[in-house]
Write a protein that holds these residues in place. Structure first.
Motif, mmCIF file in Angstrom:
data_model
loop_
_atom_site.group_PDB
_atom_site.id
_atom_site.type_symbol
_atom_site.label_atom_id
_atom_site.label_comp_id
_atom_site.label_asym_id
_atom_site.label_seq_id
_atom_site.Cartn_x
_atom_site.Cartn_y
_atom_site.Cartn_z
ATOM 1 N N THR A 22 -4.331 -6.218 -3.230
ATOM 2 C CA THR A 22 -4.882 -6.912 -4.387
ATOM 3 C C THR A 22 -6.088 -6.169 -4.957
ATOM 4 O OG1 THR A 22 -4.165 -9.066 -3.566
ATOM 5 C CG2 THR A 22 -5.966 -9.053 -5.159
ATOM 6 N N LEU B 264 1.263 -1.316 -0.142
ATOM 7 C CA LEU B 264 2.312 -2.328 -0.239
ATOM 8 C C LEU B 264 3.144 -2.372 1.040
ATOM 9 C CD1 LEU B 264 4.058 -4.391 -1.724
ATOM 10 C CD2 LEU B 264 5.289 -2.468 -2.774
ATOM 11 N N GLN C 297 3.733 -5.578 3.492
ATOM 12 C CA GLN C 297 5.072 -6.095 3.766
ATOM 13 C C GLN C 297 5.363 -6.082 5.260
ATOM 14 O OE1 GLN C 297 7.099 -3.409 1.092
ATOM 15 N NE2 GLN C 297 7.568 -5.051 -0.353
ATOM 16 N N ILE D 149 3.492 -9.989 2.102
ATOM 17 C CA ILE D 149 3.996 -9.770 0.748
ATOM 18 C C ILE D 149 5.519 -9.740 0.779
ATOM 19 C CG2 ILE D 149 4.090 -8.124 -1.169
ATOM 20 C CD1 ILE D 149 1.428 -9.506 -0.996
ATOM 21 N N ARG D 150 6.137 -10.297 -0.246
ATOM 22 C CA ARG D 150 7.595 -10.349 -0.327
ATOM 23 C C ARG D 150 8.219 -8.979 -0.093
ATOM 24 N NH1 ARG D 150 8.994 -13.481 -5.847
ATOM 25 N NH2 ARG D 150 10.723 -12.029 -5.602
ATOM 26 N N ALA E 178 9.378 -6.696 -3.172
ATOM 27 C CA ALA E 178 8.409 -6.138 -4.116
ATOM 28 C C ALA E 178 8.431 -4.616 -4.049
ATOM 29 C CB ALA E 178 7.006 -6.658 -3.806
ATOM 30 N N ASP F 180 7.178 -1.696 -9.794
ATOM 31 C CA ASP F 180 7.157 -2.967 -10.516
ATOM 32 C C ASP F 180 5.751 -3.550 -10.555
ATOM 33 O OD1 ASP F 180 9.867 -2.727 -10.882
ATOM 34 O OD2 ASP F 180 10.394 -4.066 -9.218
ATOM 35 N N LEU F 181 5.024 -3.439 -9.446
ATOM 36 C CA LEU F 181 3.664 -3.982 -9.410
ATOM 37 C C LEU F 181 2.747 -3.243 -10.372
ATOM 38 C CD1 LEU F 181 3.030 -4.689 -5.618
ATOM 39 C CD2 LEU F 181 4.182 -6.066 -7.342
ATOM 40 N N LEU G 143 -0.177 -12.358 -8.240
ATOM 41 C CA LEU G 143 -0.393 -12.094 -6.814
ATOM 42 C C LEU G 143 0.015 -13.277 -5.954
ATOM 43 C CD1 LEU G 143 -3.779 -10.188 -7.056
ATOM 44 C CD2 LEU G 143 -1.525 -9.239 -6.560
ATOM 45 N N LEU H 163 3.574 -12.980 -5.311
ATOM 46 C CA LEU H 163 3.954 -11.895 -4.411
ATOM 47 C C LEU H 163 3.871 -12.286 -2.946
ATOM 48 C CD1 LEU H 163 2.193 -8.809 -6.031
ATOM 49 C CD2 LEU H 163 4.649 -9.164 -5.780
ATOM 50 N N ARG H 164 3.000 -13.220 -2.642
ATOM 51 C CA ARG H 164 2.798 -13.590 -1.244
ATOM 52 C C ARG H 164 4.029 -14.294 -0.697
ATOM 53 N NH1 ARG H 164 -2.306 -13.052 0.818
ATOM 54 N NH2 ARG H 164 -3.950 -12.533 -0.687
ATOM 55 N N THR H 165 4.289 -14.090 0.572
ATOM 56 C CA THR H 165 5.440 -14.719 1.197
ATOM 57 C C THR H 165 5.248 -16.221 1.237
ATOM 58 O OG1 THR H 165 4.377 -14.303 3.332
ATOM 59 C CG2 THR H 165 6.064 -12.744 2.612
#
Length: 211
Positions: free
Chosen positions: A83, A126, A130, A135-136, A139, A143-144, A173, A176-178
């Motif tokens: 972030t 990223l 992950q 984070i998903r 992602a 793309d971010l 954001l 994006l978080r799980t």
């Protein structure tokens, strides 16, 4: 490169950097050449087109972003590290009017070196987020970055909306978080997961009141 050619190259880069910050990336190349004390032909010998010049300027500027990513790679909270880095990218983009549009245009055909460095630095952050399950997994760093630049463009086009970028970034954001886990990593309650209709209604009502 001969010493005089190197001096011309360096002057052109510095004049372009200043011009992009003050006047935007669509500034006339003739003005950049004139302020650098060279002819337009000299500029084109070093930089065949506008995007080659932009890429050279931003390549140099990206040193700070790359270093920031290296500093964040060992942060205790990988999601927060990602972030912070994306927000730094946004600040960098906003400093150069037109950078966001240039990076988003034509896929990877324009400013390829700039894109590669950004994606390499951000991709490591990223991946770590992950791997931590924060984070998903679907992602992608490209793309971010596009999303970040799109939000910068939106804020630039709506200067009267104070705090617009921060609101958009917070929404992005959060998405994006799980889901199903709190920030501490434990399984969230139904309310925390948004699975209880009443909790969803309360959030919706709160959003309507503040919107």
């Amino acid at each position: 490169m001969r010493a005089d050619a190197q001096r011309n190259y360096d002057r052109l880069l510095e004049e372009a950097r200043q011009a992009f910050i003050v006047r935007g990336t669509d500034v006339a190349l003739e003005d950049i050449a004139r302020h650098a004390g060279v002819g337009i032909g000299t500029l084109y010998r070093h930089f065949p087109d506008r995007y080659t010049l932009m890429n050279a300027v931003f390549e140099k500027e990206l040193d700070a972003l790359t270093q920031h990513a290296h500093e964040l790679i060992t942060a205790d909270d990988p999601a927060e590290a990602l972030t912070k880095w994306l927000r730094r990218v946004a600040v960098h983009s906003a400093s150069y009017r037109g950078l966001s549009a240039a990076i988003m245009e034509n896929g990877g055909l324009r400013m390829p070196s700039c894109k590669t460095r950004l994606r390499t630095a951000g991709g490591a952050l990223l991946w770590r987020a992950q791997e931590a399950g924060a984070i998903r997994p679907d992602a992608q760093i490209g793309d971010l970055l596009k999303l970040t630049h799109a939000m910068v463009l939106a804020a630039e086009k709506n200067p009267e909306e104070r705090g617009l970028f921060d609101r958009l970034m917070d929404l992005a954001l959060d998405g994006l978080r799980t889901r199903g886990k709190t920030q501490e990593g434990r399984e969230g309650t139904p309310e925390e997961r948004g699975a209880v209709p009443a909790a969803a209604d309360e959030r919706e009502n709160a959003g309507a009141a503040t919107g």
